[in-house]
Design a protein around this motif. Structure first.
Motif, PDB file in Angstrom:
ATOM      1  N   LEU A 182     -29.704  16.254 -12.320  1.00  0.00           N
ATOM      2  CA  LEU A 182     -29.676  17.366 -13.277  1.00  0.00           C
ATOM      3  C   LEU A 182     -30.771  17.214 -14.306  1.00  0.00           C
ATOM      4  CD1 LEU A 182     -25.842  17.811 -13.914  1.00  0.00           C
ATOM      5  CD2 LEU A 182     -27.372  19.423 -12.786  1.00  0.00           C
ATOM      6  N   ALA A 183     -31.136  15.964 -14.606  1.00  0.00           N
ATOM      7  CA  ALA A 183     -32.151  15.747 -15.625  1.00  0.00           C
ATOM      8  C   ALA A 183     -33.537  16.161 -15.126  1.00  0.00           C
ATOM      9  CB  ALA A 183     -32.157  14.258 -16.016  1.00  0.00           C
ATOM     10  N   ASP A 184     -33.668  16.161 -13.797  1.00  0.00           N
ATOM     11  CA  ASP A 184     -34.954  16.533 -13.208  1.00  0.00           C
ATOM     12  C   ASP A 184     -35.240  18.018 -13.449  1.00  0.00           C
ATOM     13  OD1 ASP A 184     -37.135  16.941 -11.687  1.00  0.00           O
ATOM     14  OD2 ASP A 184     -36.312  16.023  -9.841  1.00  0.00           O
ATOM     15  N   PRO A 185     -36.333  18.345 -14.128  1.00  0.00           N
ATOM     16  CA  PRO A 185     -36.607  19.763 -14.444  1.00  0.00           C
ATOM     17  C   PRO A 185     -36.763  20.616 -13.186  1.00  0.00           C
ATOM     18  CG  PRO A 185     -38.037  18.302 -15.705  1.00  0.00           C
ATOM     19  CD  PRO A 185     -37.324  17.442 -14.697  1.00  0.00           C
ATOM     20  N   ASN A 186     -37.136  19.984 -12.032  1.00  0.00           N
ATOM     21  CA  ASN A 186     -37.296  20.762 -10.797  1.00  0.00           C
ATOM     22  C   ASN A 186     -35.991  21.410 -10.360  1.00  0.00           C
ATOM     23  OD1 ASN A 186     -39.934  19.950 -10.683  1.00  0.00           O
ATOM     24  ND2 ASN A 186     -39.466  18.162  -9.369  1.00  0.00           N
ATOM     25  N   ASN A 187     -34.932  20.799 -10.758  1.00  0.00           N
ATOM     26  CA  ASN A 187     -33.625  21.308 -10.347  1.00  0.00           C
ATOM     27  C   ASN A 187     -33.054  22.355 -11.294  1.00  0.00           C
ATOM     28  OD1 ASN A 187     -33.431  19.860  -8.004  1.00  0.00           O
ATOM     29  ND2 ASN A 187     -32.493  18.081  -9.024  1.00  0.00           N
ATOM     30  N   HIS A 188     -33.810  22.688 -12.297  1.00  0.00           N
ATOM     31  CA  HIS A 188     -33.286  23.630 -13.283  1.00  0.00           C
ATOM     32  C   HIS A 188     -33.383  25.067 -12.826  1.00  0.00           C
ATOM     33  CE1 HIS A 188     -33.334  20.683 -16.891  1.00  0.00           C
ATOM     34  NE2 HIS A 188     -32.636  20.253 -15.867  1.00  0.00           N
ATOM     35  N   SER A 189     -32.727  25.370 -11.738  1.00  0.00           N
ATOM     36  CA  SER A 189     -32.638  26.759 -11.292  1.00  0.00           C
ATOM     37  C   SER A 189     -31.186  26.995 -10.883  1.00  0.00           C
ATOM     38  CB  SER A 189     -33.559  26.988 -10.087  1.00  0.00           C
ATOM     39  OG  SER A 189     -33.102  26.199  -9.004  1.00  0.00           O
ATOM     40  N   LEU A 220     -27.730  25.959 -17.647  1.00  0.00           N
ATOM     41  CA  LEU A 220     -29.186  25.837 -17.775  1.00  0.00           C
ATOM     42  C   LEU A 220     -29.578  25.565 -19.210  1.00  0.00           C
ATOM     43  CD1 LEU A 220     -30.847  28.542 -15.469  1.00  0.00           C
ATOM     44  CD2 LEU A 220     -31.141  26.052 -15.420  1.00  0.00           C
ATOM     45  N   GLU A 221     -28.979  26.352 -20.070  1.00  0.00           N
ATOM     46  CA  GLU A 221     -29.281  26.220 -21.497  1.00  0.00           C
ATOM     47  C   GLU A 221     -28.941  24.809 -21.983  1.00  0.00           C
ATOM     48  OE1 GLU A 221     -27.967  28.534 -25.558  1.00  0.00           O
ATOM     49  OE2 GLU A 221     -27.487  29.439 -23.601  1.00  0.00           O
ATOM     50  N   TYR A 222     -27.781  24.359 -21.508  1.00  0.00           N
ATOM     51  CA  TYR A 222     -27.286  23.041 -21.909  1.00  0.00           C
ATOM     52  C   TYR A 222     -28.277  21.956 -21.494  1.00  0.00           C
ATOM     53  CZ  TYR A 222     -24.141  18.969 -21.877  1.00  0.00           C
ATOM     54  OH  TYR A 222     -23.563  17.759 -22.079  1.00  0.00           O
ATOM     55  N   LEU A 223     -28.778  22.072 -20.232  1.00  0.00           N
ATOM     56  CA  LEU A 223     -29.681  21.041 -19.717  1.00  0.00           C
ATOM     57  C   LEU A 223     -31.006  21.040 -20.453  1.00  0.00           C
ATOM     58  CD1 LEU A 223     -28.975  21.281 -15.894  1.00  0.00           C
ATOM     59  CD2 LEU A 223     -28.362  19.432 -17.464  1.00  0.00           C
ATOM     60  N   GLU A 224     -31.443  22.233 -20.830  1.00  0.00           N
ATOM     61  CA  GLU A 224     -32.708  22.333 -21.542  1.00  0.00           C
ATOM     62  C   GLU A 224     -32.647  21.584 -22.877  1.00  0.00           C
ATOM     63  OE1 GLU A 224     -34.079  26.216 -20.066  1.00  0.00           O
ATOM     64  OE2 GLU A 224     -34.315  24.416 -18.868  1.00  0.00           O
ATOM     65  N   GLN A 225     -31.475  21.761 -23.522  1.00  0.00           N
ATOM     66  CA  GLN A 225     -31.335  21.148 -24.843  1.00  0.00           C
ATOM     67  C   GLN A 225     -31.116  19.648 -24.773  1.00  0.00           C
ATOM     68  OE1 GLN A 225     -28.210  23.326 -26.640  1.00  0.00           O
ATOM     69  NE2 GLN A 225     -29.531  25.079 -27.109  1.00  0.00           N
ATOM     70  N   LYS A 226     -30.564  19.227 -23.649  1.00  0.00           N
ATOM     71  CA  LYS A 226     -30.170  17.833 -23.546  1.00  0.00           C
ATOM     72  C   LYS A 226     -31.374  16.959 -23.242  1.00  0.00           C
ATOM     73  CE  LYS A 226     -26.587  15.065 -21.736  1.00  0.00           C
ATOM     74  NZ  LYS A 226     -26.373  14.608 -23.112  1.00  0.00           N
ATOM     75  N   SER A 227     -31.467  15.813 -23.896  1.00  0.00           N
ATOM     76  CA  SER A 227     -32.640  14.983 -23.706  1.00  0.00           C
ATOM     77  C   SER A 227     -32.380  13.836 -22.725  1.00  0.00           C
ATOM     78  CB  SER A 227     -33.118  14.430 -25.038  1.00  0.00           C
ATOM     79  OG  SER A 227     -32.024  13.842 -25.715  1.00  0.00           O
ATOM     80  N   GLU A 228     -31.303  13.115 -22.903  1.00  0.00           N
ATOM     81  CA  GLU A 228     -31.121  11.929 -22.061  1.00  0.00           C
ATOM     82  C   GLU A 228     -29.879  12.061 -21.190  1.00  0.00           C
ATOM     83  OE1 GLU A 228     -29.125   8.730 -24.909  1.00  0.00           O
ATOM     84  OE2 GLU A 228     -31.022   9.505 -25.682  1.00  0.00           O
ATOM     85  N   THR A 229     -29.890  11.307 -20.091  1.00  0.00           N
ATOM     86  CA  THR A 229     -28.732  11.336 -19.188  1.00  0.00           C
ATOM     87  C   THR A 229     -27.701  10.321 -19.676  1.00  0.00           C
ATOM     88  OG1 THR A 229     -29.728   9.653 -17.812  1.00  0.00           O
ATOM     89  CG2 THR A 229     -30.121  11.940 -17.194  1.00  0.00           C
ATOM     90  N   PRO A 230     -26.457  10.696 -19.587  1.00  0.00           N
ATOM     91  CA  PRO A 230     -25.428   9.763 -20.034  1.00  0.00           C
ATOM     92  C   PRO A 230     -25.198   8.681 -18.978  1.00  0.00           C
ATOM     93  CG  PRO A 230     -24.411  11.742 -19.177  1.00  0.00           C
ATOM     94  CD  PRO A 230     -25.900  11.924 -19.018  1.00  0.00           C
ATOM     95  N   THR A 231     -24.918   7.459 -19.400  1.00  0.00           N
ATOM     96  CA  THR A 231     -24.557   6.416 -18.442  1.00  0.00           C
ATOM     97  C   THR A 231     -23.133   5.928 -18.690  1.00  0.00           C
ATOM     98  OG1 THR A 231     -25.425   4.710 -19.874  1.00  0.00           O
ATOM     99  CG2 THR A 231     -26.922   5.580 -18.192  1.00  0.00           C
ATOM    100  N   TRP A 232     -22.667   6.069 -19.902  1.00  0.00           N
ATOM    101  CA  TRP A 232     -21.278   5.679 -20.183  1.00  0.00           C
ATOM    102  C   TRP A 232     -20.712   6.557 -21.275  1.00  0.00           C
ATOM    103  CZ3 TRP A 232     -20.372   3.681 -25.125  1.00  0.00           C
ATOM    104  CH2 TRP A 232     -21.505   3.323 -25.848  1.00  0.00           C
TER     105      TRP A 232
END
Ligand SMILES: Nc1nc2c(ncn2[C@@H]2O[C@H](COP(=O)(O)OP(=O)(O)O)[C@@H](O)[C@H]2O)c(=O)[nH]1
Lengths: 190, 624
Positions: free
Chosen positions: B128-135, B170-182
């Motif tokens: 999800l963090a990969d911008p290529n998948n932001h569609s 989509l909006e959420y992912l754009e705003q989010k910077s880092e991927t959660p690990t825990w």
């Protein structure tokens, strides 16, 4: 010579038979105080606190002292209230360092003074503001105010600071009590 | 009707206490081990003042200590049961850890286990963090993978993500910077649970409720996790917990959740269950220990009572919004009242659903607690909205029977709500139960051994009785015969009526005879041997026989007292045997205890002959 021997001496050689009730909340220091009043040979090394409603008593020179915890459920009250009638004087012991329970002590004192067997009798009341050596202990005047002693008009009363552990202040109070009792009960000679 | 107040107000010093706290931030503890209970408050602070732990002796503050963060809850407990008693520990919960203080000094920190995301879930988030998948199309596919992960292990973040519309995602992912690990664990509530004894100074486990709906129980001594359970299969956030029972025996953790429901967690459960749901949000929950009934006050201005099974018992509508609740156990009256503080400045006390007392406190209550303070068992502690501390001591003479309060109480409520005075589990009891657990095997063996010995003894006695023909019920072919005897008369002559019955429906008996077996010195039987004619099936025959008590010439005056003492002794026993021809042993035997002869019927002449007995005086027997 124990304090009590002095008391009976003051009273005129132990000719009168007197009963003094020692009342107070649990842990106020009644047992410790009775122990300090005892003649030295009767003294216990370690004082056990008066286990709820159990009395501690002893007799010396014509004066008998009995101590009671004034606490507990209404059904237990008769335990000490039945002694009111026979009491010639009351010593009320208050833990002057236990600010929280001053109201409880006041309530108990008021209940005692309003009891049919106590009300209107001139039995003198001696209040010991005990544990005066403990930190935050209130001065006797403040204890008197907290207990509302100034409202008592039907009997002589006296408040004094005491430390049952060291014995300080006890002689003072007992002397006052003896004077009161002598006036009231010992027939004047000549 | 004006009632005298049942409460004594404690004069509180003029100084402004300025407390700002939460219901869970109050604890009553014997801090110095001197039987003088202190009030410990986790204060959130105000303005510039930081959060502090404050200690009150009565109404007087005696100590305070800065806290590193806002306290969420505090709890006092004992780590062990050593003698002499050690001082209690104070646990203070901050966002994701619990600090343990001993003697007001930090002594241990417990961190909640951080929760790692599952590899699959982490994988999804990396994609999800990969911008290529932001569609929208790519997101739907990835979301599908996320949906295959079971709900229980899915993080809050993923669940929230799934609930969004594709556009929002989509909006959420754009705003989010880092991927959660825990997931950061968050504590929401804290309570204690006694380990193995209900006594006041016994060791307790800490119970921690987390934002993720976990309930974790910690060992009192090692402060390591003893057990962990999810509150419910669907996500619920605990809000207030009440633990009752003993960790080592049986316990219940009753949890009010933010989702308008109450869940229950019991020993050995890996997951809690929903107990009941409420109409509106729960403000506070209490559990009455005597019967585990549950009280809740809700934002719809109601107080309700539920049974431990979750059945609604009753519900009362309150006059104003409730703000706080506490149980008010009054030991010497054997009642547990419920105190409810209302926004109007009143505190109402209920016994069951009957209101038994009302206190007006002039200020809005923010936090309320009832318990032992100082030397006093029954103190109501109130922290008002403006930060004042109010202490009210229940009068020792107070009682709450409906009569004195002028409140009518239906008898059913009175009967149903009266808690039983079940004695505490004593040390003796616990030691005994411990011994029983440890030595179960040998105890069982001993018991079985004794039981078998008893059985053997019974069998031997039976055999013995049979051999001596002392049985009153026949055996074998003679089983159907019954022999009963009846004694009539005052004596010395009695009539014994013997009844021989053949209960068989098809067989007759012949050749029976009755034999009296008496000591001739004591009794004389007119017909000691009676032949019985044929006894038809179902037949019944009666044989009245006279039997006379025999007195010796010198009567012991003790015989007068036999009717009083009821003692005839050995000599008054008469044995009656039922015999059958050609059998060497009797068929049946009955032993009859003869009643003593009435003193008035004693042979007078023989008495007088008793020379040693009161010579010279007339012994007036019949005169009385
Ligand atoms: N500091 C101090 N402690 C006291 C004094 N008198 C009694 N105590 C303590 O108070 C406790 C209770 O005393 P006790 O005589 O057993 O009280 P009772 O329950 O009224 O008989 C004991 O631990 C005593 O040592 C006193 O004058 N000063």
């Amino acid at each position: 010579m124990g304090l009590l021997d002095k008391l009976s001496a003051w009273l005129g050689g132990g000719r009168a038979e007197l009963t003094v009730l020692v009342l107070g909340l649990d842990n106020s220091g009644k047992s410790t105080m009775l122990n300090a009043l005892r003649p030295p040979e009767l003294r216990a090394q370690h004082v056990m606190p008066t286990v709820s409603h159990q009395q501690d008593r002893f007799q010396s020179g014509g004066v008998s002292f009995s101590a009671w915890d004034v606490s507990g459920a209404p059904r237990h009250r008769a335990l000490w209230e039945r002694h009111y009638r026979a009491a010639h004087a009351v010593i009320f012991v208050v833990d002057a360092a236990d600010h929280l329970r001053l109201v409880v002590a006041r309530e108990e004192l008021e209940l005692m003074l309003a009891h049919p067997d106590m009300f209107g009798r001139r039995a003198p009341l001696l209040v010991f503001a005990n544990k005066s050596d403990a930190p935050h202990a209130l001065a006797p005047m403040l204890v008197a105010a907290a207990l509302g002693l100034e409202k008592i008009s039907d009997r002589p009363w006296h408040v004094c600071a005491s430390s049952a552990l060291s014995g300080a202040g006890l002689a003072d109070g007992v002397a006052w009590l003896a004077a009161q009792l002598r006036d009231a009960h010992v027939p004047k000679r000549n | 009707m004006v009632t005298i107040t049942r409460w004594l107000d404690v004069e509180v010093g003029t100084g402004d206490v300025g407390l700002n706290t939460l219901p869970a931030n109050l604890a009553l503890l014997d801090l110095q081990n001197d039987n003088e209970f202190k009030l410990v408050v986790g204060d959130l602070g105000r303005g510039d003042e930081g959060p502090k732990l404050k200690v009150f002796k009565g109404a007087m503050q005696t100590a305070d200590m800065l806290l590193p963060d806002l306290p969420l809850a505090i709890a006092g407990f004992y780590a062990n049961e050593v003698v002499p008693r050690s001082t209690p520990l104070i646990a203070v919960a901050f966002s994701s850890c619990v600090y343990i203080y001993r003697n007001m000094k930090p002594f241990f920190k417990y961190y909640l286990p951080s929760i790692e995301l599952s590899t699959l879930e982490m994988d999804v988030w990396n994609q999800l963090a990969d911008p290529n998948n932001h569609s929208t199309e790519a997101l739907t596919i990835i979301s599908e993978t996320l949906k295959t992960i079971p709900d229980k292990i899915l993080s809050m973040q993923s669940r929230n993500f799934l609930s969004l519309t594709p556009d929002e995602q989509l909006e959420y992912l754009e705003q989010k910077s880092e991927t959660p690990t825990w997931k950061p664990p968050e504590i929401v509530c804290l309570t204690t649970l006694k380990l193995s004894s209900v006594e006041r100074y016994s060791a307790s486990c800490l119970v921690v409720g987390t934002e993720d709906g976990d309930v974790i129980v910690l060992d009192p001594q090692t402060l390591t996790q003893l057990s962990q359970a999810k509150l419910s299969s669907v996500k619920k956030t605990p809000y207030q917990m009440v633990a009752t029972g003993l960790y080592n025996v049986d316990y219940r953790i009753t949890v009010a959740t933010r989702e308008k429901s109450v869940c229950i967690l019991k020993r050995d459960w890996t997951e809690g269950r929903l107990l009941f749901s409420t109409q509106d949000h729960i403000i506070a929950i209490e559990v009455v220990t005597s019967d585990n009934s549950i009280m809740v006050i809700c934002t719809d201005n109601t107080m309700s009572c539920y049974t431990r099974k979750g059945k609604k018992m009753w519900c009362v509508t309150l006059e104003h919004r409730p703000v706080a609740m506490t149980t008010v156990p009054v030991m010497h009256l054997g009642v547990t009242l419920i105190g409810v503080a209302l926004a109007s400045g009143h505190v109402h006390l209920y016994e069951g659903k009957a209101r038994v007392d009302t206190i007006f406190v002039r200020d809005v209550v923010s936090v309320m607690k009832f318990g032992r303070l100082g030397q006093e068992e029954h103190v109501l502690i109130i922290v008002s909205g403006s930060g004042n501390l109010m202490l009210k001591i229940l009068k020792r003479t107070a009682d709450f029977n409906s009569h004195s309060a002028g409140v009518e109480m239906s008898p059913s409520v009175a009967a149903g709500q009266k808690p039983w005075l079940i004695p505490k589990k004593s040390k003796l009891f616990l030691e005994q139960s411990m011994r029983e657990r440890e030595n179960a095997l040998s105890m069982h063996e001993t018991f079985q051994f004794e039981l078998n010995k008893l059985r053997l003894l019974t069998a031997k006695t039976l055999l013995d009785a049979h051999a001596k023909s002392e049985n009153s019920v026949g055996a074998g072919a003679m089983e159907l015969l019954r022999l009963t005897a009846e004694v009539e008369g005052l004596g010395p002559v009695f009539r014994i009526t013997l009844m021989v019955e053949n209960t068989s429906s098809d067989k007759a008996v012949i050749g029976l005879a009755i034999l009296f077996h008496v000591h001739t010195a004591n009794y004389k039987v007119t017909k000691p041997y009676i032949k019985i004619p044929l006894l038809s099936p179902g037949g019944k025959l009666k044989f009245p026989t006279k039997i006379e008590e025999v007195f010796e010439d010198n009567i012991n005056p003790d015989v007068f007292f036999r009717p009083v003492t009821g003692e005839g002794g050995e000599r008054s026993l008469v044995k009656i045997l039922l015999l059958k021809e050609e059998r060497r042993t009797p068929v049946l035997a009955a032993i009859v205890q003869m009643p003593p002869t009435d003193p008035l019927m004693l042979p007078f002449d023989k008495l007088q002959a008793a020379g040693g007995f009161q010579e010279g005086t007339e012994w007036d027997v019949g005169g009385k």
